[in-house]
Design a protein around this motif. Structure first.
Motif, PDB file in Angstrom:
ATOM      1  N   ARG A  26       2.174  -5.739  -3.070  1.00  8.27           N
ATOM      2  CA  ARG A  26       2.283  -5.178  -4.347  1.00  8.27           C
ATOM      3  C   ARG A  26       3.514  -5.835  -4.871  1.00  8.27           C
ATOM      4  N   GLU A  27       3.673  -6.429  -6.244  1.00 10.44           N
ATOM      5  CA  GLU A  27       4.919  -6.819  -6.663  1.00 10.44           C
ATOM      6  C   GLU A  27       5.102  -5.846  -8.129  1.00 10.44           C
ATOM      7  N   THR A  28       6.313  -6.322  -8.810  1.00  8.60           N
ATOM      8  CA  THR A  28       6.732  -5.608  -9.979  1.00  8.60           C
ATOM      9  C   THR A  28       5.714  -6.050 -11.195  1.00  8.60           C
ATOM     10  N   GLY A  29       5.048  -7.313 -11.260  1.00  8.39           N
ATOM     11  CA  GLY A  29       4.530  -7.823 -12.212  1.00  8.39           C
ATOM     12  C   GLY A  29       3.223  -8.439 -12.090  1.00  8.39           C
ATOM     13  N   LYS A  30       2.179  -8.051 -12.811  1.00  8.35           N
ATOM     14  CA  LYS A  30       0.978  -8.765 -12.401  1.00  8.35           C
ATOM     15  C   LYS A  30       0.628 -10.121 -12.525  1.00  8.35           C
ATOM     16  N   ASP A  31       1.418 -11.008 -13.422  1.00 10.97           N
ATOM     17  CA  ASP A  31       1.142 -12.295 -13.643  1.00 10.97           C
ATOM     18  C   ASP A  31       2.215 -13.168 -12.867  1.00 10.97           C
ATOM     19  N   GLN A  32       3.109 -12.503 -11.826  1.00 13.05           N
ATOM     20  CA  GLN A  32       4.086 -13.441 -11.035  1.00 13.05           C
ATOM     21  C   GLN A  32       3.346 -14.040  -9.998  1.00 13.05           C
ATOM     22  N   GLU A  33       3.499 -15.186  -9.682  1.00 13.08           N
ATOM     23  CA  GLU A  33       3.203 -15.407  -8.453  1.00 13.08           C
ATOM     24  C   GLU A  33       4.135 -15.327  -7.125  1.00 13.08           C
ATOM     25  N   TRP A  34       3.365 -14.897  -6.107  1.00  9.32           N
ATOM     26  CA  TRP A  34       4.086 -14.628  -4.973  1.00  9.32           C
ATOM     27  C   TRP A  34       5.165 -15.627  -4.459  1.00  9.32           C
ATOM     28  N   ALA A  35       6.357 -15.079  -4.245  1.00  4.57           N
ATOM     29  CA  ALA A  35       7.560 -16.252  -3.878  1.00  4.57           C
ATOM     30  C   ALA A  35       7.023 -16.609  -2.542  1.00  4.57           C
ATOM     31  N   PRO A  36       6.902 -17.667  -1.951  1.00  9.80           N
ATOM     32  CA  PRO A  36       6.443 -18.084  -0.607  1.00  9.80           C
ATOM     33  C   PRO A  36       7.499 -17.660   0.539  1.00  9.80           C
ATOM     34  N   ASP A  37       8.920 -17.580   0.160  1.00 10.68           N
ATOM     35  CA  ASP A  37       9.984 -17.136   1.126  1.00 10.68           C
ATOM     36  C   ASP A  37       9.733 -15.545   1.437  1.00 10.68           C
ATOM     37  N   VAL A  38       9.355 -14.720   0.398  1.00 15.82           N
ATOM     38  CA  VAL A  38       8.866 -13.221   0.489  1.00 15.82           C
ATOM     39  C   VAL A  38       7.928 -13.114   1.378  1.00 15.82           C
ATOM     40  N   LEU A  39       6.650 -13.826   0.992  1.00 11.88           N
ATOM     41  CA  LEU A  39       5.518 -13.644   1.703  1.00 11.88           C
ATOM     42  C   LEU A  39       5.488 -13.926   3.189  1.00 11.88           C
ATOM     43  N   PHE A  40       6.333 -15.244   3.336  1.00 13.48           N
ATOM     44  CA  PHE A  40       6.323 -15.600   4.841  1.00 13.48           C
ATOM     45  C   PHE A  40       7.173 -14.648   5.451  1.00 13.48           C
ATOM     46  N   SER A  41       8.426 -14.186   5.146  1.00 16.55           N
ATOM     47  CA  SER A  41       9.341 -13.105   5.744  1.00 16.55           C
ATOM     48  C   SER A  41       8.471 -11.869   6.227  1.00 16.55           C
ATOM     49  N   THR A  42       7.743 -11.456   5.187  1.00 14.43           N
ATOM     50  CA  THR A  42       7.035 -10.236   5.293  1.00 14.43           C
ATOM     51  C   THR A  42       5.946 -10.288   6.258  1.00 14.43           C
ATOM     52  N   LEU A  43       5.053 -11.477   6.274  1.00 13.94           N
ATOM     53  CA  LEU A  43       4.189 -11.584   7.210  1.00 13.94           C
ATOM     54  C   LEU A  43       4.426 -11.952   8.672  1.00 13.94           C
ATOM     55  N   THR A  44       5.716 -12.574   8.825  1.00 13.77           N
ATOM     56  CA  THR A  44       6.036 -12.815  10.079  1.00 13.77           C
ATOM     57  C   THR A  44       7.015 -11.755  10.802  1.00 13.77           C
ATOM     58  N   GLY A  45       7.530 -11.057   9.926  1.00 10.67           N
ATOM     59  CA  GLY A  45       8.775  -9.848  10.364  1.00 10.67           C
ATOM     60  C   GLY A  45       7.903  -8.405  10.746  1.00 10.67           C
ATOM     61  N   PRO A  46       8.735  -7.617  11.327  1.00 11.30           N
ATOM     62  CA  PRO A  46       8.244  -6.374  11.786  1.00 11.30           C
ATOM     63  C   PRO A  46       7.636  -5.590  10.766  1.00 11.30           C
ATOM     64  N   ASP A  47       7.861  -5.889   9.557  1.00 12.70           N
ATOM     65  CA  ASP A  47       7.344  -4.990   8.594  1.00 12.70           C
ATOM     66  C   ASP A  47       5.762  -5.133   8.302  1.00 12.70           C
ATOM     67  N   LEU A  48       4.951  -6.182   8.936  1.00 10.19           N
ATOM     68  CA  LEU A  48       3.675  -6.253   8.983  1.00 10.19           C
ATOM     69  C   LEU A  48       2.971  -5.577  10.091  1.00 10.19           C
ATOM     70  N   LEU A  49       3.798  -5.512  11.253  1.00  7.08           N
ATOM     71  CA  LEU A  49       3.017  -4.999  12.471  1.00  7.08           C
ATOM     72  C   LEU A  49       2.379  -3.420  12.290  1.00  7.08           C
ATOM     73  N   PRO A  50       2.918  -2.543  11.685  1.00  8.33           N
ATOM     74  CA  PRO A  50       2.475  -1.204  11.645  1.00  8.33           C
ATOM     75  C   PRO A  50       1.162  -1.439  10.611  1.00  8.33           C
ATOM     76  N   TYR A  51       0.949  -2.183   9.927  1.00  6.71           N
ATOM     77  CA  TYR A  51      -0.152  -1.992   9.190  1.00  6.71           C
ATOM     78  C   TYR A  51      -1.627  -2.916   9.776  1.00  6.71           C
ATOM     79  N   LEU A  52      -1.122  -3.184  10.935  1.00  4.50           N
ATOM     80  CA  LEU A  52      -2.314  -4.049  11.725  1.00  4.50           C
ATOM     81  C   LEU A  52      -2.857  -3.160  12.637  1.00  4.50           C
ATOM     82  N   ASP A  53      -4.382  -3.695  12.814  1.00  2.00           N
ATOM     83  CA  ASP A  53      -5.090  -2.650  13.767  1.00  2.00           C
ATOM     84  C   ASP A  53      -5.716  -3.495  14.909  1.00  2.00           C
TER      85      ASP A  53
END
Length: 402
Positions: A26-53
């Motif tokens: 989820r981001e703040t605007g529909k037409d904004q591209e995902w920032a690679p640094d935000v996506l990378f840090s989210t997918l490789t950090g501890p924030d992702l793990l609780p969402y995985l099964d």
């Protein structure tokens, strides 16, 4: 750096059984591209793990610019991850179908691959493909329900090794139609409406559980042992089972209230509604979604300053809005038949009143709808970023609790 909120949606197979999860950023605007640094840090950090099964495949959308050893080497191992990319993005970056370089790189790191395809993408793929079908080497194809209902189907994807996931199925009728078309996986809100609108009688046990939940949400548990003795026995069995992970044996409802409080007790009473007549206390995907909607509806009502009793009524309404799919009975009719109060019945029948407004916002969020602007509940404005943050936080709480 922009914040990226994550939420999780259940996926089902053609039989309606839980088949995995779909993660949505989820981001703040529909037409904004995902920032690679935000996506990378989210997918490789501890924030992702609780969402995985670890037991179910989880679809994670990526942008092509972040796919590479730098990301793949750091993604958590031991989870059946399906990394999802858009065909249109790959085409725009000059890759040729079937995009063997990208899918091969992902497979080398032991993850599965999914290609998201629109009808326009498919026409471009069909016009540019060589001898190989455009989906050769991909494990899944993801298409929208709108395109699937418009005729885009399994016959358009020769060479696909796995299933087609249809995203955004919103009605039981569409689910039934698509199931006949041979699609394998479904994600959407179709399970939040009764599959059969013919009214079926509630079993005494289920009716008692709903009434008891309503009583607990109103801080009224004195009559539970006398009015619902069988339910109390099942509730105590649940609270003393391994899934609850409690250190102290609970021998009475009064003891449960002292140890847990009304709010915690209502969570586990809610679980009984989805268990049927079994004593296997493993929460289902459907229950987790129902609990999430109830808790999120309650939180939105608390945010706009409504009384706590009304907010708890929002929790019950959110639960019933999904429970109706399991019981095959419209939620508003259940509320009327069980005399749960006019405020809950009107919320479920027409999404009116403060509870109905909050529930409607939650349902839009859970349809993966982009909220173009701030929305209002009970005359109070709720910023989009607040809604996304609450949804992400309640998602994680649901995962942690169940």
């Amino acid at each position: 750096m922009r914040e990226l909120y994550l939420t999780r949606f259940p996926m089902f197979d053609a039989e309606g059984n839980g088949a995995g999860y779909d993660i949505s950023p989820r981001e703040t605007g529909k037409d904004q591209e995902w920032a690679p640094d935000v996506l990378f840090s989210t997918l490789t950090g501890p924030d992702l793990l609780p969402y995985l099964d670890p037991d179910s495949p989880t679809f994670v959308p990526l942008t092509p610019e972040v796919v590479g050893p730098n990301l793949l080497d750091f993604l958590p191992a031991g989870y059946p991850l399906v990394l999802e990319l858009e065909a249109g993005d790959l085409l725009a970056r000059g890759q040729e179908p079937p995009f063997a370089g990208t899918s091969g790189l992902i497979h080398e790191h032991c993850f599965a691959t999914a290609l998201r395809v629109t009808r326009a993408d498919w026409e471009a793929l069909a016009g540019r493909r060589g001898e190989e079908p455009p989906c050769t080497g991909w494990d899944y194809v993801v298409i929208s329900a709108e395109d699937a209902l418009d005729g885009l189907g399994p016959g358009h994807f020769p060479g696909l090794a796995g299933e087609i996931l249809v995203r955004g199925v919103t009605t039981p009728a569409d689910f039934e139609f698509l199931r006949q078309g041979g699609f394998g996986l479904y994600e959407g809100t179709f399970f939040a409406d009764p599959m059969d609108l013919s009214v079926q009688a509630l079993s005494p046990g289920r009716a008692g559980a709903i009434r008891a939940l309503n009583a607990v949400l109103r801080d009224q548990v004195v009559a539970l042992p006398q009015d619902y003795p069988d339910l109390v026995l099942r509730l105590l069995g649940l609270l003393n089972s391994p899934v609850f992970r409690g250190a102290t044996k609970i021998t009475s409802v009064e003891r449960a209230v002292v140890l847990l409080g009304y709010r915690e007790l209502s969570r586990w009473l809610s679980l009984l509604l989805f268990m049927g007549d079994t004593d296997e206390y493993q929460p289902s995907l459907l229950f987790r979604e129902a609990y999430l909607r109830g808790a999120l509806t309650e939180r939105l009502m608390q945010r706009v300053g409504l009384p706590e009793e009304d907010a708890r009524g929002g929790y019950l309404a959110g639960i019933l809005a999904v429970l109706q799919a399991l019981l095959r009975q419209p939620a508003d009719q259940m509320a009327a038949g069980l005399d749960l109060g006019d405020h809950i019945q009107t919320a479920l029948s027409g999404r009116s009143g403060p509870i109905g407004e909050a529930l409607s916002v939650v349902e839009r969020l859970r349809r993966s709808d982009w909220l173009e602007s701030d929305t209002m509940v009970a005359g109070v404005t709720l910023p989009v970023t607040t809604l996304y943050s609450d949804e992400s936080e309640v998602t994680r709480e649901t995962i942690d609790d169940f």
